[in-house]
Design an enzyme around this catalytic site. Sequence first.
Site, mmCIF file in Angstrom:
data_model
loop_
_atom_site.group_PDB
_atom_site.id
_atom_site.type_symbol
_atom_site.label_atom_id
_atom_site.label_comp_id
_atom_site.label_asym_id
_atom_site.label_seq_id
_atom_site.Cartn_x
_atom_site.Cartn_y
_atom_site.Cartn_z
ATOM 1 N N LYS A 140 -0.051 44.822 80.645
ATOM 2 C CA LYS A 140 1.270 45.225 79.835
ATOM 3 C C LYS A 140 1.182 43.814 78.869
ATOM 4 C CE LYS A 140 5.503 46.065 79.035
ATOM 5 N NZ LYS A 140 5.967 44.911 78.126
ATOM 6 N N GLY B 88 5.058 33.652 84.524
ATOM 7 C CA GLY B 88 6.492 33.842 83.689
ATOM 8 C C GLY B 88 7.423 33.410 84.355
ATOM 9 N N SER B 89 8.750 33.579 84.050
ATOM 10 C CA SER B 89 9.855 33.046 84.604
ATOM 11 C C SER B 89 9.805 33.677 86.059
ATOM 12 C CB SER B 89 11.064 33.794 83.869
ATOM 13 O OG SER B 89 11.347 35.090 84.177
ATOM 14 N N ARG B 90 10.981 32.977 86.826
ATOM 15 C CA ARG B 90 11.067 32.950 88.367
ATOM 16 C C ARG B 90 11.692 34.461 88.401
ATOM 17 N NH1 ARG B 90 14.018 28.837 92.441
ATOM 18 N NH2 ARG B 90 12.421 27.538 91.572
ATOM 19 N N GLY C 12 9.148 37.228 87.758
ATOM 20 C CA GLY C 12 8.443 37.248 88.816
ATOM 21 C C GLY C 12 8.918 38.024 90.065
ATOM 22 N N GLU D 137 2.939 33.758 89.294
ATOM 23 C CA GLU D 137 3.173 32.109 89.016
ATOM 24 C C GLU D 137 4.385 32.051 88.367
ATOM 25 O OE1 GLU D 137 3.139 29.240 86.079
ATOM 26 O OE2 GLU D 137 0.880 29.628 85.905
ATOM 27 N N CYS E 79 3.667 25.202 82.099
ATOM 28 C CA CYS E 79 4.266 25.488 83.676
ATOM 29 C C CYS E 79 3.940 24.288 84.191
ATOM 30 C CB CYS E 79 3.372 26.653 84.227
ATOM 31 S SG CYS E 79 1.788 26.731 83.860
ATOM 32 N N GLU F 226 14.156 24.178 86.843
ATOM 33 C CA GLU F 226 13.398 24.007 85.722
ATOM 34 C C GLU F 226 14.141 24.526 84.455
ATOM 35 O OE1 GLU F 226 8.734 26.076 84.272
ATOM 36 O OE2 GLU F 226 10.683 27.367 85.065
#
Length: 540
Positions: A188, A245-247, A250, A269, A306, A396
Amino acid sequence: MAVLQSDPVHSIIAGRAVPGTAGAMRATDPATGEPTGPVVTLLSAEQVASAVRAAHTAYRAYAATSPVDRAVFLRAAADEIDALGSGLVVRAVAESGLPTARLTGELGRTTGQLRLFATEAEKAAHRGVRVDPALPDRRPLPRPDLRVTQVPLGPVAVFGASNFPLAFSTAGGDTASALAAGCPVVVKAHPAHPVTSVLVAEAVARAAAATGMPPGVFSLVLAEGTAPGQQLVDDPRIKAVGFTGSRAGGLALLRRAQARPEPIPVYAEMSAINPVVVLAGALAADPEALAAAYVGSLTLGSGQFCTNPGLVFLPGGPGGDAFVAAAARQLTRTTGQTMLTAAIAERYAARSAALAELPGVAVVGTGTTDGAHAPAPRLVSVDTDVFTATPALAEEVFGAAGVIVRYDSVDDLVPVLAGLEGQLTATLHATEDDDPAALRLLPVLADRAGRVLWGGWPTGVEVTHAMVHGGPWPATSDPRTTSVGSLAVERFQRPVCFQSVPDRLLPPELQDANPWRVPRSVEGGPATEASRSGPVGPQA
């Protein structure tokens, strides 16, 4: 030089350019916010499903390819991407705002890790072969012949990352490791760099065709919104997911994957603040040089790594004061860099400004803004009591924002570090004089992070066999894995034991003749490798 499809540009499904029927878009210039590049057509839900069907169709044939054939494919993909050269870099610069030198290095990392995984596939050591020969005379009961190997999970959905248009996207580490394991991949594409993604996808498709791989072994999906990604995760033919990517993103994918009738692994991650601990001995020699190196790492790539060192624990006293003063001077001379997207820049500006407004927070320094899409770096300072009482300081901020936490003693520091969330990295700056404190802190840091550094700064990830780019929850969704390095291939396979199966019917690597030449064990001992290939090299 990279050669584009004629305008408009389309998704690549099973080796073919497929015009999307669900609308169109153009990439956005991160510096201006204006559209850039050719029109990109977007796939409908049925077209996305066709990419998964193609991967499912290709799975058995691709999983049965020999290690040598798979390695030839991966090396051919690396060669095709290398041949795109400066044209690919120019397009990636236009779509990401990242500097040419950075993306040139990222291109080398991308093709280097494809070749690394080609070597891993060729040796087939990742299959983890173990053999326990039959013991027919064993008493009181005989033992059957037992042989175990790792088999590929099935088609994998990979989500491209915003901050690494090449190395963590179309043909990045997730794709390379899944292909090495024998899994077809559906990518994607990230909407921030669609044409860059298509250029790379065309290269992979050419390599697949030239090396005789089944067409559905690789597809690139260009689609808008969250629904297409959800569709990929929901599809029962997809057996694993790779995400950087972002929390929030994810965790959404993870929840969706676990809610399926057949749950599947999501290797996400997500977020980290990558704590750095400075002990007194490290400040004795040259605190100003140490502070300058810190600010350089904090602001590298506008802080959009990251592994960005968002949190520094610094002792009180004159040495720490000198570090803070030097960091303030360095930061105020720093100008913001264009961020990946306007939305990322807006979120960073709001969140970094909010840090300065928190109770007990002192602003150490603020850089210069270079327009709305290049907000200023910022550095703040607190003591351990304020840090412990203010959870927002441990969250973060994606960008060049740092928090310095001043501590009085190692006794005060240990419980603070132990209370941190899981991290990708943790760094310790110390000298031999600091060894008693270091011996106390290293186990705490290892408990909180997937990679522990002695000195240096975490914004640099070597693509090698020993690298771990992962960490305890919530830095990643599975702390047992890594998304960088040769161990990444293990995410996309599972063990199968064959008991008393005739030799002629066993998978090739388990047969006595062992045509794949996999190092094997006797009596259940671990397989060993005769040699390992060299490292790919560093990449931030």
